[in-house]
Design an enzyme around this catalytic site. Structure first.
Site, PDB file in Angstrom:
ATOM      1  N   ASP A   9      77.034  28.885  32.930  1.00  0.00           N
ATOM      2  CA  ASP A   9      76.928  28.022  31.757  1.00  0.00           C
ATOM      3  C   ASP A   9      78.069  27.013  31.890  1.00  0.00           C
ATOM      4  O   ASP A   9      78.996  27.210  32.684  1.00  0.00           O
ATOM      5  CB  ASP A   9      77.074  28.865  30.489  1.00  0.00           C
ATOM      6  N   ASP A  11      79.505  24.505  28.873  1.00  0.00           N
ATOM      7  CA  ASP A  11      80.370  24.326  27.705  1.00  0.00           C
ATOM      8  C   ASP A  11      80.986  25.645  27.264  1.00  0.00           C
ATOM      9  O   ASP A  11      80.285  26.596  26.912  1.00  0.00           O
ATOM     10  CB  ASP A  11      79.586  23.703  26.553  1.00  0.00           C
TER      11      ASP A  11
END
Length: 267
Positions: A9, A11
């Protein structure tokens, strides 16, 4: 079973970007003449909705407005988000989001060992490109063989779609890969796709239910930011190395494989 790919991922996982996103949202609101100001507590709640455009739409829906005004504002969502994406890229280029401890190190270890890299993020590809280029250099975009960002899937996290897409791009089964996440939506998405998942929460996601995580650490650890004692016991040292991750992944895979063999024998 050896790990063949690491899927990240972006953020909150690769870098501490959420405060930069919040600032970019607020600047975009001003740019469009909107008297909205998302404070930190409010933004923490909005983060439970995956996707920037979806977040804006949810906020509009929560306001006490006449139906015509809600419709008008919802018609502006794409324009607002485009402004926010531009402002975010400018902030990132100015060093607005530092990498989290251990991320650069474990990516380097993976590249040296021939372990492939992927990205599974609900942010836009422009945001991912801005961050990767600012932190690793313009050529780093090519390090990641599979990139699934933004609106490439119908259902965003916590649905498994984004991870299923990345696995398809890598042409690897979930059992050969490890996901890195920082939120419960991301964890649920990765687990639903069948992935061994490492979670490193941030201040924005602390307190969420990470009981399904295969490994839960404050960070991945680094020489200048070693893991605290409790995390170090799990990681096997002051930082989570690729070698240790291989060991933990293999140990988690053995019970599943044994269970599968028993199921076949019963048939």
């Amino acid at each position: 079973m050896s790990i063949k790919a690491l899927i990240f991922d972006v953020d909150g996982t690769i870098a501490n970007t959420e405060e930069t996103h919040r600032q970019a949202f607020n600047a975009a609101f001003l740019e469009h003449g909107l008297a909205w100001d998302w404070g930190r507590p409010e933004y923490a709640g909005l983060l439970r909705t995956s996707g920037g455009k979806e977040r804006i739409a949810r906020y509009i829906e929560s306001q006490k407005l006449k139906p015509q005004e809600k419709a008008r504002l919802k018609g502006m969502v794409q324009l607002i988000h485009d402004s926010k994406t531009r402002i975010y890229a400018e902030l990132i280029a100015d060093g607005g989001a530092p990498l989290r401890p251990g991320v650069a190190r474990i990516i380097g270890e993976a590249r040296a060992a021939g372990v492939r890299l992927g990205i599974a993020s609900t942010t836009t590809s422009a945001n991912v490109s801005a961050l990767i280029s600012a932190q690793f250099g313009a050529d780093a975009w090519n390090w990641f063989e599979a990139l699934a960002c933004g609106d490439v899937v119908e259902n965003k996290k916590p649905a498994p779609d984004i991870y299923t897409r990345v696995l398809g791009m890598l042409r690897l089964p979930a059992s050969d890969c490890v996901a890195f996440e920082d939120s419960v939506n991301g964890l649920n998405s990765a687990k639903a796709a069948g992935l061994y998942t490492v979670v490193t929460p941030t201040a924005w996601s602390e307190g969420q239910d990470f009981s399904d995580a295969d490994l839960l650490l404050r960070s991945l650890g680094d020489a200048d930011a070693p893991l605290a004692a409790e995390d170090a016991r799990q990681a096997g040292g002051p930082q989570l190395t690729l070698t240790r991750l291989q060991q933990l992944h293999a140990a988690a895979s053995r019970p599943a494989a044994a269970s599968q063999r028993r199921g076949h024998a019963a048939k």
